[in-house]
Design an enzyme around this catalytic site. Structure first.
Site, PDB file in Angstrom:
ATOM      1  N   GLU A 113       0.821  -1.064   0.117  1.00  0.00           N
ATOM      2  CA  GLU A 113       0.053  -0.014   0.008  1.00  0.00           C
ATOM      3  C   GLU A 113       0.847   1.250  -0.165  1.00  0.00           C
ATOM      4  O   GLU A 113       1.859   1.506   0.848  1.00  0.00           O
ATOM      5  CB  GLU A 113      -0.904   0.118   1.329  1.00  0.00           C
TER       6      GLU A 113
ATOM      7  N   LYS B 239      -7.467  -0.500  11.419  1.00  0.00           N
ATOM      8  CA  LYS B 239      -7.067  -0.897  10.370  1.00  0.00           C
ATOM      9  C   LYS B 239      -5.613  -0.093   9.889  1.00  0.00           C
ATOM     10  O   LYS B 239      -4.670  -0.708   9.603  1.00  0.00           O
ATOM     11  CB  LYS B 239      -8.171  -0.652   9.007  1.00  0.00           C
TER      12      LYS B 239
ATOM     13  N   ASP C  70       3.640 -14.841  12.060  1.00  0.00           N
ATOM     14  CA  ASP C  70       2.360 -15.265  11.615  1.00  0.00           C
ATOM     15  C   ASP C  70       1.569 -14.042  11.788  1.00  0.00           C
ATOM     16  O   ASP C  70       0.760 -13.556  12.870  1.00  0.00           O
ATOM     17  CB  ASP C  70       1.834 -16.454  12.376  1.00  0.00           C
TER      18      ASP C  70
ATOM     19  N   HIS D 198      -1.992  10.375  -0.076  1.00  0.00           N
ATOM     20  CA  HIS D 198      -1.918   9.264  -1.118  1.00  0.00           C
ATOM     21  C   HIS D 198      -1.655   9.784  -2.530  1.00  0.00           C
ATOM     22  O   HIS D 198      -1.437   8.972  -3.185  1.00  0.00           O
ATOM     23  CB  HIS D 198      -3.376   8.649  -0.708  1.00  0.00           C
TER      24      HIS D 198
END
Length: 436
Positions: A82, A275, A291, A390
């Protein structure tokens, strides 16, 4: 790891970045060659790691800069696709550095597993077993440790046995929880071995001892809800470090605090809040060979411990001190050995870059990275707007997607940011015009 100046690192061509890291002894000659020439996992090794192999899937591996954790400088490797995440983490770490960086600690480092039994239809029967396990605790712990003796020899092993009875299910469950110090490993395989061994012993005991109600083993397995494996990171940042020229530091700090408070009451915001935290957490957990799916599951479950899903990180504006204070606590079942950590060549490079951290040190680094990622996201969200950071990276992605190469990528990207609409169609049109 000694303090170094890597300012402008992002401007260097890839080959010069690797050469610079090599000169500063962050990576060895062999690691430099691997990163330069072998951008994938060797197929013969990959074929031994998973079933039905057809190839390998690549993620970019970058470095977040400016991290000071417990007065030690770190370059933090992140495997993520991302755009803007690594840049955001670096920016947040720079802000935190103005206040001395992050303080990070391990609150506890033990894993929990469960042995689940059927057959107890009455609470009185469960009480008999609960009493037996309490009275024979040391003997049962010794039996579990014998299933993996090397762990005890290293100073780890079973620390506690506890019981619970759940009568309201369609069929009542009797559960024995086992808490284990897994030392440097995440511990799933060793714990499952110990759990299965002890569960079989308890089941067999119920069939031999007539004074005990009969039990039937349903399952024995590690739990990924690592509530006994927690790391906490904090920082206090002078509000002047939060503001760019022309911005009011007090307003910036207050709005970050307000956005943080929203994540404690609104689960829709809390989900996006978390998130953003996991953008950083996952990227380092993946890069380190751990993991990340277990960590994701644990963190989201932990965020719901109060009965409502809440933000994992919190920020408070200490107006009288001129500080923004941040705090995060995460369940992080991480290891420095085991799994792919010592066999995946990229994971080995990552551990070298982090100065060969112990499992506890890795937990501290991950917690600090999660807090930094949250700070960057909140600041962008309430000040410039989340899209501002972004757009340039999104423009580059679009340029590459339509076939721009070399210097064309920057040219298309810059033109695309000035266009009315930033989309694939415009990117293609700009590239076509550039090539005429």
């Amino acid at each position: 790891m000694t303090q170094v100046n890597l300012q402008g690192f992002y401007r260097l061509p890839l080959e010069e970045r690797l050469a610079r890291l090599n000169e500063l002894h962050f990576i060895s000659d062999e690691e430099k060659d691997y990163l330069k020439n072998n951008q994938g996992l060797p197929l013969d090794l990959a074929d031994k790691m998973v079933e039905n192999l057809i190839g390998t899937y690549f993620l970019p591996l970058g470095l977040a800069m400016n991290f000071v954790i417990n007065q030690k400088d770190y370059l933090v490797p992140m495997a993520i696709e991302e755009p803007s995440v690594i840049a955001a983490a670096s920016y947040a770490a720079k802000m935190a550095k103005a206040g001395g960086g992050f303080h990070s600690e391990v609150l506890n480092r033990q894993m929990t597993g469960q042995m689940v039994f059927l057959g107890l239809d009455q609470a009185k029967q469960a009480e008999i077993w609960a009493t037996y396990i309490k009275d024979h605790r040391d003997e049962l712990i010794q039996l579990a440790n014998q299933a993996h003796p090397s762990l005890s020899r290293r100073g780890g092993g079973v620390r506690q046995l506890e019981t619970a009875y759940y009568p309201k299910a369609d069929e009542p469950f009797f559960v024995v929880y086992m808490t284990v110090d897994t030392q440097e490993a995440m511990g799933a395989n060793m714990m499952n071995t110990m759990l299965e061994s002890l569960a079989s012993h308890i089941e067999a005991l119920s069939q031999k001892d007539e004074s005990l109600p009969r039990l039937e083993k349903l399952m024995a397995i590690l739990s990924n809800l690592a509530t006994q494996c927690l790391a906490k990171a904090t920082c206090q940042i002078p509000i002047e470090a939060l503001a760019k020229p022309g911005q009011d530091p007090k307003k910036v700090a207050k709005r970050i605090s307000q956005a943080s408070q929203l994540a404690q009451v609104d689960p829709y915001r809390a989900t996006t809040h978390n998130k953003g935290i996991m953008n950083g957490v996952d990227a380092l957990v993946i890069a380190s060979g751990n993991d990340w799916r277990a960590v994701e599951a644990a963190c989201h479950a932990y965020a719901s411990q109060s009965g409502q899903y809440r933000g994992l990180a919190q920020w408070d504006y200490l107006e009288d001190q001129g500080l923004l204070a941040g705090e995060i606590t995460l369940p992080l079942a991480l290891g420095s050995v085991g799994g792919s950590i010592k066999i995946h060549p990229a994971a080995k490079v990552v551990h070298h870059l982090l100065d060969q951290p112990s499992a506890r040190d890795l937990m501290k680094i991950v917690a600090a990275l999660g807090l930094a990622q949250n700070l960057a996201a909140l600041r962008a969200l309430v000040i410039e707007g989340i899209q501002a950071g972004h757009m340039s990276l999104q423009a580059r992605s679009l340029a590459i997607a339509v076939g721009a190469q070399g210097a064309e990528v920057d040219q298309v990207s810059q033109a695309l940011q000035k266009a009315k609409h930033m989309d694939r169609q415009n990117a293609k049109a700009i590239l076509d015009d550039l090539r005429q």
